[in-house]
Write a protein that holds these residues in place. Structure first.
Motif, PDB file in Angstrom:
ATOM      1  N   ASP A  71      -0.382  49.859 -45.395  1.00  0.00           N
ATOM      2  CA  ASP A  71      -0.001  51.231 -44.815  1.00  0.00           C
ATOM      3  C   ASP A  71      -1.798  51.703 -44.669  1.00  0.00           C
ATOM      4  O   ASP A  71      -2.416  51.189 -46.094  1.00  0.00           O
ATOM      5  N   TRP A  72      -2.044  52.669 -43.784  1.00  0.00           N
ATOM      6  CA  TRP A  72      -3.219  52.031 -43.256  1.00  0.00           C
ATOM      7  C   TRP A  72      -3.560  53.887 -44.274  1.00  0.00           C
ATOM      8  O   TRP A  72      -2.775  54.988 -43.809  1.00  0.00           O
ATOM      9  N   LYS A  77      -9.390  62.704 -39.709  1.00  0.00           N
ATOM     10  CA  LYS A  77      -9.687  62.778 -38.282  1.00  0.00           C
ATOM     11  C   LYS A  77      -8.789  61.715 -37.317  1.00  0.00           C
ATOM     12  O   LYS A  77      -8.611  61.664 -36.567  1.00  0.00           O
ATOM     13  N   GLY A  78      -8.014  61.702 -38.242  1.00  0.00           N
ATOM     14  CA  GLY A  78      -6.916  60.348 -37.899  1.00  0.00           C
ATOM     15  C   GLY A  78      -7.510  59.038 -37.776  1.00  0.00           C
ATOM     16  O   GLY A  78      -6.250  58.244 -37.747  1.00  0.00           O
ATOM     17  N   ASN A  79      -8.397  58.447 -38.317  1.00  0.00           N
ATOM     18  CA  ASN A  79      -8.818  57.045 -38.103  1.00  0.00           C
ATOM     19  C   ASN A  79      -8.877  56.553 -39.615  1.00  0.00           C
ATOM     20  O   ASN A  79      -8.659  57.353 -40.870  1.00  0.00           O
ATOM     21  N   ARG A  80      -8.323  54.710 -39.365  1.00  0.00           N
ATOM     22  CA  ARG A  80      -8.652  53.931 -40.770  1.00  0.00           C
ATOM     23  C   ARG A  80      -8.900  54.610 -41.375  1.00  0.00           C
ATOM     24  O   ARG A  80     -10.689  53.759 -41.410  1.00  0.00           O
ATOM     25  N   SER A  81      -8.515  53.883 -42.381  1.00  0.00           N
ATOM     26  CA  SER A  81     -10.514  54.192 -43.005  1.00  0.00           C
ATOM     27  C   SER A  81     -10.808  53.130 -44.399  1.00  0.00           C
ATOM     28  O   SER A  81      -9.312  52.425 -44.576  1.00  0.00           O
ATOM     29  N   VAL A  82     -11.861  52.159 -43.884  1.00  0.00           N
ATOM     30  CA  VAL A  82     -12.122  51.364 -45.030  1.00  0.00           C
ATOM     31  C   VAL A  82     -13.059  51.482 -46.407  1.00  0.00           C
ATOM     32  O   VAL A  82     -13.797  50.999 -46.809  1.00  0.00           O
ATOM     33  N   ILE A  91      -5.132  47.169 -47.865  1.00  0.00           N
ATOM     34  CA  ILE A  91      -5.253  45.967 -48.333  1.00  0.00           C
ATOM     35  C   ILE A  91      -3.654  45.191 -49.552  1.00  0.00           C
ATOM     36  O   ILE A  91      -4.102  45.903 -50.697  1.00  0.00           O
ATOM     37  N   ASN A  92      -3.217  44.112 -49.014  1.00  0.00           N
ATOM     38  CA  ASN A  92      -2.431  43.316 -49.363  1.00  0.00           C
ATOM     39  C   ASN A  92      -2.594  41.949 -49.854  1.00  0.00           C
ATOM     40  O   ASN A  92      -2.202  41.453 -50.386  1.00  0.00           O
TER      41      ASN A  92
END
Length: 171
Positions: A71-72, A77-82, A91-92
């Motif tokens: 799950d991200w 702002k609703g963006n996927r965080s890296v 990350i799995n």
């Protein structure tokens, strides 16, 4: 304390700090090569030979397309965080997570410390002349410039929070 420290910092600015630039150049070559190896490994693992690993969207797309995301964690702002704090939750795959952490530490060491130091040492015959700021300054518009909010001394180039390369784990 600041008054006692000031003459030391001023002397350091004029005389500079001698560095072992030859040793640093050798490490720079090795760390650049390691960075290339890691980037190649990531592109292969993420099945994207054109992947721009420094692009958050490209990296997020590749991680997702390869099924390495549970799950991200989303930004405000609703963006996927890296970000390095959020990727462990998303990350799995531990191997992939460790390689991304290593790459982040390696790239930070190269761009924040090694490359600027080598450029300055090349110009100044093996010496680095720092600009030290003991207090936070403001310009005529009231905008903050040099100095740290925390009260610690700030230097340019950066000589603080240097990572210990021995603690960077090679994947």
């Amino acid at each position: 304390r600041e008054l006692k420290l000031m003459p030391i910092l001023l002397k350091n600015e004029t005389t500079g700090i001698r560095i072992d630039d030859q040793s640093l150049k050798k490490k720079h070559i090795v760390w650049n090569r390691n960075n290339e190896i890691v980037d190649t490994w990531l592109r292969k693992k993420l099945k994207n030979s054109d992947l721009n690993i420094d692009s958050s969207d490209d990296l997020a797309d590749s991680l997702e397309n390869c099924g390495y995301i549970g799950d991200w964690v989303l930004t405000e702002k609703g963006n996927r965080s890296v970000s390095k704090t959020n990727l462990p939750q998303a990350i799995n795959n531990n191997e992939l997570l460790n390689v991304l952490a290593y790459r982040s530490a390696l790239k930070n060491t190269l761009t924040t410390f090694v490359r600027p130091w080598l450029r300055m040492a090349d110009v100044n015959k093996g010496f680095i002349h720092c600009n030290w700021s003991q207090v936070r300054n403001t310009d005529e518009r009231g905008k903050s410039s040099a100095g740290a909010r925390t009260g610690r001394v700030q230097s340019s180039p950066n000589f603080q929070n240097i990572q210990n390369p021995k603690k960077i784990i090679v994947p």
